[in-house]
Design an enzyme around this catalytic site. Structure first.
Site, PDB file in Angstrom:
ATOM      1  N   LYS A 109      -3.788 -13.070   7.830  1.00 42.28           N
ATOM      2  CA  LYS A 109      -2.373 -12.892   8.186  1.00 42.28           C
ATOM      3  C   LYS A 109      -2.074 -13.410   9.601  1.00 42.28           C
ATOM      4  CE  LYS A 109      -1.519  -8.918   5.123  1.00 42.28           C
ATOM      5  NZ  LYS A 109      -0.944  -7.539   5.057  1.00 42.28           N
ATOM      6  N   TYR A 113       6.075 -11.033  -1.797  1.00 40.26           N
ATOM      7  CA  TYR A 113       6.061  -9.569  -1.682  1.00 40.26           C
ATOM      8  C   TYR A 113       7.196  -8.900  -2.459  1.00 40.26           C
ATOM      9  CZ  TYR A 113       2.254  -9.365   1.743  1.00 40.26           C
ATOM     10  OH  TYR A 113       1.024  -9.421   2.361  1.00 40.26           O
ATOM     11  N   PHE A 139       9.103  -0.369   4.586  1.00 40.90           N
ATOM     12  CA  PHE A 139       8.464  -1.347   5.465  1.00 40.90           C
ATOM     13  C   PHE A 139       8.718  -2.789   5.043  1.00 40.90           C
ATOM     14  CE2 PHE A 139       5.322  -0.027   2.255  1.00 40.90           C
ATOM     15  CZ  PHE A 139       4.909  -1.237   1.745  1.00 40.90           C
ATOM     16  N   ARG A 156     -11.439  -6.144  -1.979  1.00 41.37           N
ATOM     17  CA  ARG A 156     -10.781  -4.931  -1.459  1.00 41.37           C
ATOM     18  C   ARG A 156     -11.801  -4.089  -0.671  1.00 41.37           C
ATOM     19  NH1 ARG A 156      -5.026  -4.571  -1.899  1.00 41.37           N
ATOM     20  NH2 ARG A 156      -5.519  -2.613  -0.874  1.00 41.37           N
ATOM     21  N   THR A 190      -5.674  -0.095   3.804  1.00 41.25           N
ATOM     22  CA  THR A 190      -4.461  -0.701   4.361  1.00 41.25           C
ATOM     23  C   THR A 190      -4.276  -0.317   5.830  1.00 41.25           C
ATOM     24  OG1 THR A 190      -3.462  -0.493   2.167  1.00 41.25           O
ATOM     25  CG2 THR A 190      -1.971  -0.973   4.004  1.00 41.25           C
ATOM     26  N   ARG A 232     -10.585  -4.963   8.121  1.00 34.90           N
ATOM     27  CA  ARG A 232      -9.434  -4.292   8.749  1.00 34.90           C
ATOM     28  C   ARG A 232      -9.887  -3.339   9.861  1.00 34.90           C
ATOM     29  NH1 ARG A 232      -5.840  -3.546   3.251  1.00 34.90           N
ATOM     30  NH2 ARG A 232      -4.436  -5.320   3.562  1.00 34.90           N
ATOM     31  N   ASN A 255      -2.225  -5.856   9.720  1.00 35.99           N
ATOM     32  CA  ASN A 255      -3.562  -5.462   9.260  1.00 35.99           C
ATOM     33  C   ASN A 255      -4.468  -6.626   8.857  1.00 35.99           C
ATOM     34  OD1 ASN A 255      -2.298  -6.028   6.899  1.00 35.99           O
ATOM     35  ND2 ASN A 255      -2.606  -4.024   5.955  1.00 35.99           N
ATOM     36  N   HIS A 277      -4.844  -9.882   3.601  1.00 38.73           N
ATOM     37  CA  HIS A 277      -4.296  -9.438   2.313  1.00 38.73           C
ATOM     38  C   HIS A 277      -5.380  -9.544   1.249  1.00 38.73           C
ATOM     39  CE1 HIS A 277      -1.679  -9.218  -1.236  1.00 38.73           C
ATOM     40  NE2 HIS A 277      -2.388 -10.237  -1.710  1.00 38.73           N
ATOM     41  N   GLU A 281      -0.848 -14.552  -7.716  1.00 36.62           N
ATOM     42  CA  GLU A 281      -0.797 -14.879  -6.288  1.00 36.62           C
ATOM     43  C   GLU A 281      -1.456 -16.229  -5.995  1.00 36.62           C
ATOM     44  OE1 GLU A 281      -0.626 -10.186  -4.926  1.00 36.62           O
ATOM     45  OE2 GLU A 281      -2.381 -11.369  -4.372  1.00 36.62           O
TER      46      GLU A 281
HETATM   47  P1  IDP Z   1      -2.409  -3.588   0.799  1.00 32.32           P
HETATM   48  O1  IDP Z   1      -2.140  -4.832   1.624  1.00 32.32           O
HETATM   49  O2  IDP Z   1      -3.601  -2.833   1.306  1.00 32.32           O
HETATM   50  O3  IDP Z   1      -2.495  -3.880  -0.679  1.00 32.32           O
HETATM   51  P2  IDP Z   1       0.250  -2.518   0.284  1.00 32.32           P
HETATM   52  O4  IDP Z   1       0.574  -1.083   0.096  1.00 32.32           O
HETATM   53  O5  IDP Z   1       0.261  -3.408  -0.912  1.00 32.32           O
HETATM   54  O6  IDP Z   1      -1.166  -2.602   1.029  1.00 32.32           O
HETATM   55  O7  IDP Z   1       1.264  -3.085   1.371  1.00 32.32           O
HETATM   56  C1  IDP Z   1       1.389  -4.482   1.596  1.00 32.32           C
HETATM   57  C2  IDP Z   1       1.424  -4.741   3.085  1.00 32.32           C
HETATM   58  O8  IDP Z   1       2.604  -4.154   3.635  1.00 32.32           O
HETATM   59  C3  IDP Z   1       0.292  -4.095   3.892  1.00 32.32           C
HETATM   60  O9  IDP Z   1      -0.900  -4.865   3.891  1.00 32.32           O
HETATM   61  C4  IDP Z   1       0.899  -4.008   5.273  1.00 32.32           C
HETATM   62  O10 IDP Z   1       0.872  -5.263   5.946  1.00 32.32           O
HETATM   63  C5  IDP Z   1       2.344  -3.665   4.941  1.00 32.32           C
HETATM   64  N1  IDP Z   1       2.565  -2.208   4.955  1.00 32.32           N
HETATM   65  C6  IDP Z   1       2.174  -1.306   4.025  1.00 32.32           C
HETATM   66  N2  IDP Z   1       2.526  -0.059   4.359  1.00 32.32           N
HETATM   67  C7  IDP Z   1       3.166  -0.160   5.546  1.00 32.32           C
HETATM   68  C8  IDP Z   1       3.759   0.789   6.426  1.00 32.32           C
HETATM   69  O11 IDP Z   1       3.788   1.994   6.177  1.00 32.32           O
HETATM   70  N3  IDP Z   1       4.326   0.292   7.573  1.00 32.32           N
HETATM   71  C9  IDP Z   1       4.322  -1.045   7.890  1.00 32.32           C
HETATM   72  N4  IDP Z   1       3.761  -1.967   7.078  1.00 32.32           N
HETATM   73  C10 IDP Z   1       3.187  -1.549   5.935  1.00 32.32           C
HETATM   74 MG    MG Z   2      -1.101  -4.587  -1.988  1.00 32.62          MG
END
Ligand code: IDP
Ligand code: MG
Length: 150
Positions: A20, A60, A68, A96, A102, A113, A123, A126, A137
């Protein structure tokens, strides 16, 4: 009558990754690629790109409406990232596990991460969450031609 049953074969040895914009800005691209290779993923295809807001929204789409979402779209279109199609047995779960939770505060020792993420939003990487989404994707960012020849 003859019934034709369409079978869809979904690959279970591919996943989709993004290094990212936060990680690229922090000059962690090389270190993260090293983790990927050392974890025995084969890079089927990869490229640097700067997502437009429209691309980030398309990618997304499943998060549309979440609190968010706007922040996520802004972040993912804020700078260059590296998109990667990765191959390994059980690729989705393996990747993963390699990236960790996350939220970096919850990510295990040794995960990407844990070592490179700044916050739950910024973070570093992805990873696809299912084989179906991995194929969607990969197809979102790579043409068949880019995926051939490996
Ligand atoms: P993942 O990337 O671990 O699959 P997801 O829940 O799919 O997590 O969320 C996608 C992306 O959205 C996360 O990787 C992160 O960059 C962002 N994100 C998720 N939850 C939050 C939050 O609570 N605050 C800000 N950004 C968030
Ligand atoms: Mg996800």
């Amino acid at each position: 009558s003859t019934k034709y049953i369409k079978k869809e074969y979904i690959l279970d040895n591919q996943t989709f990754a993004i290094i990212k914009p936060d990680a690229v800005k922090n000059k962690d691209t090389g270190l993260i690629l090293d983790r990927i290779l050392k974890a025995d993923f084969h890079v089927l295809a990869g490229k640097l790109l700067h997502m437009s807001q429209e691309q980030a929204e398309g990618f997304y789409d499943i998060h549309k409406g979440k609190p968010f979402y706007d922040e996520l779209i802004q972040f993912m279109s804020s700078g260059q990232c590296m998109v990667l199609a990765l191959e390994k047995e059980n690729a989705v779960e393996e990747w993963r596990n390699t990236i960790g939770a996350t939220n970096p505060d919850e990510a295990l020792e040794g995960t990407i991460r844990k070592d490179f993420a700044t916050s739950v939003g910024l973070n570093a990487v992805h990873g696809s969450d299912s084989n179906e989404n991995a194929q969607k994707e990969i197809a979102f960012f790579f043409s068949d031609g880019e995926l051939r020849g490996n």
